[in-house]
Design an enzyme around this catalytic site. Structure first.
Site, short mmCIF file in Angstrom:
data_model
loop_
_atom_site.label_atom_id
_atom_site.label_comp_id
_atom_site.label_asym_id
_atom_site.label_seq_id
_atom_site.Cartn_x
_atom_site.Cartn_y
_atom_site.Cartn_z
CB SER A 184 -0.84 -0.13 1.26
OG SER A 184 -1.73 0.98 1.12
CB THR A 185 1.06 4.19 2.20
OG1 THR A 185 -0.14 4.24 2.42
CG2 THR A 185 1.67 5.56 2.07
CG HIS A 210 -4.15 -1.36 -0.96
ND1 HIS A 210 -4.16 -1.59 0.30
CD2 HIS A 210 -4.59 -2.42 -1.67
CE1 HIS A 210 -4.45 -2.86 0.64
NE2 HIS A 210 -5.08 -3.18 -0.77
CG MET A 266 -2.83 2.99 7.17
SD MET A 266 -1.77 3.28 8.57
CE MET A 266 -2.92 4.01 9.55
CG ASP A 296 -5.55 -6.21 1.98
OD1 ASP A 296 -6.10 -7.30 2.34
OD2 ASP A 296 -5.56 -5.66 0.93
#
Length: 371
Positions: free
Chosen positions: A189-190, A216, A307, A310
């Site tokens: 993600s991030t 993501h 973050m 998941d």
């Protein structure tokens, strides 16, 4: 007043950088609606932005890229050199080269890229998403630029450190995977695009595995990310297609709005009907769970910076089924949320920086194909 009473009063300090006064005014109104974000300064070009970071010490910079005097790319590099600060880029998808716009900024140190609105509806979506993105970025740990590819190749050639005995896999898994891996599933993600690039560029050419990736990212940037990685790496990087059977050396990214699954026979399935899992479609958990069901002892699951939680459930299932499970370590993660949850649940065997994750995967892949 005690520290516990002061904490709720502290706000995230934000610097806005855009050469359009009207855009800055709109962004300022977005944050004025929040209780925990404060705009402490504004800048209309990259040179002003660099000075404002030094003068006002913001926790997050929200920055355009196309600006006079000094553009956003140069400003990002200067900020990451002088005072590393989490930078959220607003990038236009209408740019002639969105791949260059979005991911060149990430390569230079930005932690997140969001689409710059082009209509009223898009501005309303940004009003809802930007404050939360800034909250996540405020907890990020921006990293210096990774070393050049030549240094990465040298790192792969060096022997990897032995694994701690305490994190050994079930005995059955080691023997079953003696011939090497076939699938490497990666979730992020991030901060993920830069970490993914760092990992994949440390993988020798023509690996005997296929890489499946759930990242993501703001809708609309998936194709640009695939194009960016395809130009950066000696691998075939594309968005995954339904009913595709990837070859060794292929890297396939989940497209927006569809879970990516690996089915028996090595076929990829895109599922846009199953609801999001924990708010995500594609979901990292869905990818890892499919690997655990189809090829558990020929699969590795890798959870990179990001973050939330998941991926932890799917990674635990893959480890229990005999697969290799790894996460990015805290020191190298922009946001240590997803890897931390996986470690706390006992889902991962090792936590390493991206290049060391690659070295560990290389050890498990078996003999490399010769050119």
């Amino acid at each position: 007043m005690g520290a516990d009473r002061l904490a709720p009063l502290m706000k995230i300090r934000v610097l806005l950088v855009d050469d359009s006064p009207s855009v800055r005014a709109v962004l300022r109104r977005f944050f004025a609606r929040t209780d925990d974000v404060q705009v402490v300064a504004e800048a209309s070009d990259g040179a002003q932005a660099v000075q404002a970071v030094l003068d006002h010490l913001p926790q997050v910079v929200v920055m355009d890229l196309q600006m006079p005097v000094m553009d956003g790319y140069a400003a990002i590099e200067r900020i990451m050199t002088l005072r590393p600060t989490p930078i959220v880029v607003l990038s236009s998808r209408a740019n002639r080269n969105p791949m260059q716009t979005a991911f060149e900024a990430i390569r230079r140190g930005a932690v997140e890229v969001l689409p710059k609105p082009e209509d009223t509806g898009s501005w309303e979506l940004l009003a809802a998403s930007l404050p939360e993105t800034v909250r996540i970025a405020a907890g990020a740990h921006p990293r210096p630029l990774p070393p050049a590819p030549a240094a990465a190749a040298a790192a792969v050639a060096a022997p990897a450190a032995p694994r701690p005995a305490a994190s050994a896999r079930p005995a059955a898994a080691s023997g079953a995977r003696a011939g090497g891996l076939r699938w490497v599933a990666i979730g992020a993600s991030t901060g993920g695009p830069a970490a993914l690039r760092e990992l994949l560029e440390a993988v020798p050419a023509e690996p005997p595995v296929s890489f499946l990736v759930v990242q993501h990212i703001a809708a609309g940037f998936e194709a640009a990310m695939a194009e960016w990685l395809n130009r950066e790496l000696p691998l075939d990087v594309r968005l995954a297609r339904d009913d595709e059977t990837p070859l060794a050396g292929d890297v396939r990214l989940a497209p927006a709005g569809a879970h990516l699954r690996l089915e028996p026979g090595g076929v990829l399935r895109l599922d846009g009907d199953t609801p999001p899992r924990r708010g995500h479609r594609p979901s990292v958990d869905e990818l890892f769970l499919s690997c655990a069901a189809s090829f558990p002892r020929q699969s590795a699951g890798v959870l990179l910076t990001g973050m939330g939680n998941d991926g932890a459930e799917g990674l635990a299932a893959l480890r229990a089924a005999g697969g290799l499970t790894l996460v990015q370590d805290e020191a190298s993660s922009v946001v240590f949320g997803m890897p931390r949850v996986a470690l706390e649940r006992g889902a991962a065997e090792l936590a390493l920086p991206p290049r060391d994750l690659a070295r560990t995967l290389v050890q498990e892949m078996g003999a490399w194909r010769r050119r």
